[in-house]
Design an enzyme around this catalytic site. Sequence first.
Site, short mmCIF file in Angstrom:
data_model
loop_
_atom_site.label_atom_id
_atom_site.label_comp_id
_atom_site.label_asym_id
_atom_site.label_seq_id
_atom_site.Cartn_x
_atom_site.Cartn_y
_atom_site.Cartn_z
CB ALA A 69 -4.39 -8.19 -2.26
N GLY A 108 -2.07 -8.74 -6.96
CA GLY A 108 -1.00 -9.31 -6.14
C GLY A 108 -0.52 -10.65 -6.67
CD GLU A 111 1.42 -5.97 -7.14
OE1 GLU A 111 0.47 -6.39 -6.44
OE2 GLU A 111 1.86 -4.81 -7.07
CD GLU A 131 -3.38 -4.31 -8.70
OE1 GLU A 131 -3.44 -4.22 -9.94
OE2 GLU A 131 -2.65 -5.14 -8.11
#
Length: 653
Positions: A69, A108, A111, A131
């Site tokens: 992200a 992300g 993911e 993360e």
Amino acid sequence: MSDVTTFSATISATTRNGILVVTIDNAPVNATSADVRSGLDKALVHAEAAIGIKGVVITGAGKTFIGGADITEFGKPAIEPTLPDVIEKIEALSKPVIAALNGAALGGGLELALACQYRIASPSAQVGLPEVKLGIVPGAGGTQRLPRLIGVPAALDLIASGRIAKAAEALSLGILDELPETDLVDAAIEAARRLTGASPRKTGELTAAPADPTEIDKASGKILAKARGQKAPAEAVRLVASSHRPLAEGLADERATFLTLRDSREAAALRHIFFAEREASKVAGLEGIDARPVVTIGICGLGLMGSGIAIAALAAGYTVIGLDQTQEAAEKGHERIVGLLERNLASGRLDRSGFDAQKSRLFVTATDANLAPCDLVIEAVFDDLDVKIDLFRRLDKVVRPDAILATNTSYLNPDEIAAATAHPERVLGLHFFSPAHVMRLLEVVRCEKTAPDVLATGLTVAKKLKKLPVVTGVTEGFIGNRIFSAYRREAEFLLEDGALPHEIDVALENYGFPMGLFAVYDMAGLEIAWARRKRQAATRDPSQRYVEIADRLCEAGRLGQKSGRGWYAYPDGKRTVDPEVTAIIETERAKKHITPRSFSKDEISQRMLQAMATEGEALLAEGIAARPGDIDLVMVNGYGFPAHKGGPMFAKS
Ligand code: T1G
């Protein structure tokens, strides 16, 4: 060439054999910014509606699939669609979506790939959910989909540690489905066509087997023990361990946990360190300055420090010529370095060909003239000014005028060493931290006369050595040891004022340090600091508060753990509070008529923090350190300051 459809500034697509090939192009790491999410969302809507589209491939431009992200968006108002929205749309699409990992798929990025029906990757690809290293947990399905795909224990290992897995491991774990030999996108298109019409492979619909508590403890125990007060690893374990719940329930818990942690002080501290590491090598005045080429590195002094530097240099691909005072000492240095290489071979860090290649690039000598081919010479000889000046004067006669001379001194003044040489502009400091082949931190000392391209070369070599370079000006102890001296002084003031060594150590460990100051002191030994204090005694400013407790300990032969006694006693090697030390402290307080008082853990840690931050402000004011983040990086990477507190400057900001 089939036409390109643009869905946003960073998302475009072509259609090949009925497959929509979507490319994310958001330099430098294809972070899933608002524009990326919006473009992906539009591309998925288009793919769902277009009759001619049978499937979708998502890939990245450049060397990264998706680096995660966009963490620069954290703390700003959320912009729809969120990453979970996009990921849900991928998993719900009626047509197969294939992730073609052209490079790292992190956070992300992984993911998003987990929501695809098939994941193929280039051999250079890496995957991970790092993360927790940013003080958060995966916030877009990672803690729920990964355990469904590879089981709870394997998912725990990756998520709670934040480690990165290479493509081969990811394939064996079941995260990746294929590592094609052919073109990645072609293979992905082929996979999309194969899956068209087949029963969908939806990760979210897999069921995660309930986790066996002993498995969880085994997979997470070590990680949580190292967390030292950080919240994110424990939350990651909790979320993964409960991933047998219905997907929607787990996703909701994960998202709420992520949002709470993302806005925490701990996550802000770790993001500060993340960006500070990338800022540190951006040095004002070096823009456009090219580093000098370095192929061969000379290392003078093949003791513990010199051998460590040699190992780092060999691993980085340099040729190393080691110099010591006698042929016998040089041979012993060679043995020590080869021994370290053999340890790397035995541990699997090196394979046989790597070992042979590195060993073949190592040479040792006792003859200065053999350093003539060196592009850079690093001295790691005894920390005595005359010894270093004599060495640099000898080297002046041997190496080329454009060769760089670097001193590894910790406390001497590199300007004095440079001034004694024929070409002071080619001298800088490279202050390694021991063991030099393990510690990432490297203080790059900009001497008064260091030429810009010499400094640029120091930074380039540091990066190639996989070090974390931080530029410092010339001052006693540079950034790290100067702050450490202030921190040690404050601790000794606290002793005089009423605290005891173990109380201070407990307060520091409670704050997040792996070890208290006095325990570290005992491990390192008290004699070097004692010798320095004795050297400084004649010129010490009498108006400055000076604590004599450490001198009393040394005078009593309490030189640290090696001597069996220091700030603590070590009966059968176990660190123990020693009433004799308490008595010495009480005597010194009485001499100064100090009425001791007790201190809370918080008072102690705040006073220590303040001492470091005050010294840091002085370093900034003197221009020794360029930015507060540099100071934080030095203390986190060289002195055990807990990264999740961000360093002394961040912690006091
Ligand atoms: N967001 C924004 N900027 C980033 C970024 C990111 N995720 N990663 C890197 N950058 C910037 C970096 O600051 C630098 O900027 C430039 O890119 C090059 O970085 C929902 C919430 C991907 C392995 O933790 O590990 O996903 O200095 O020098 O050596 O669950 O960057 O050029 O101005 O490091 O080639 C999770 C972090 C995020 C991975 C590339 N992802 N990045 O290494 O380049 S949270 C991470 C890296 C998340 C989800 C959660 C590395 C890299 P500048 P670089 P590199």
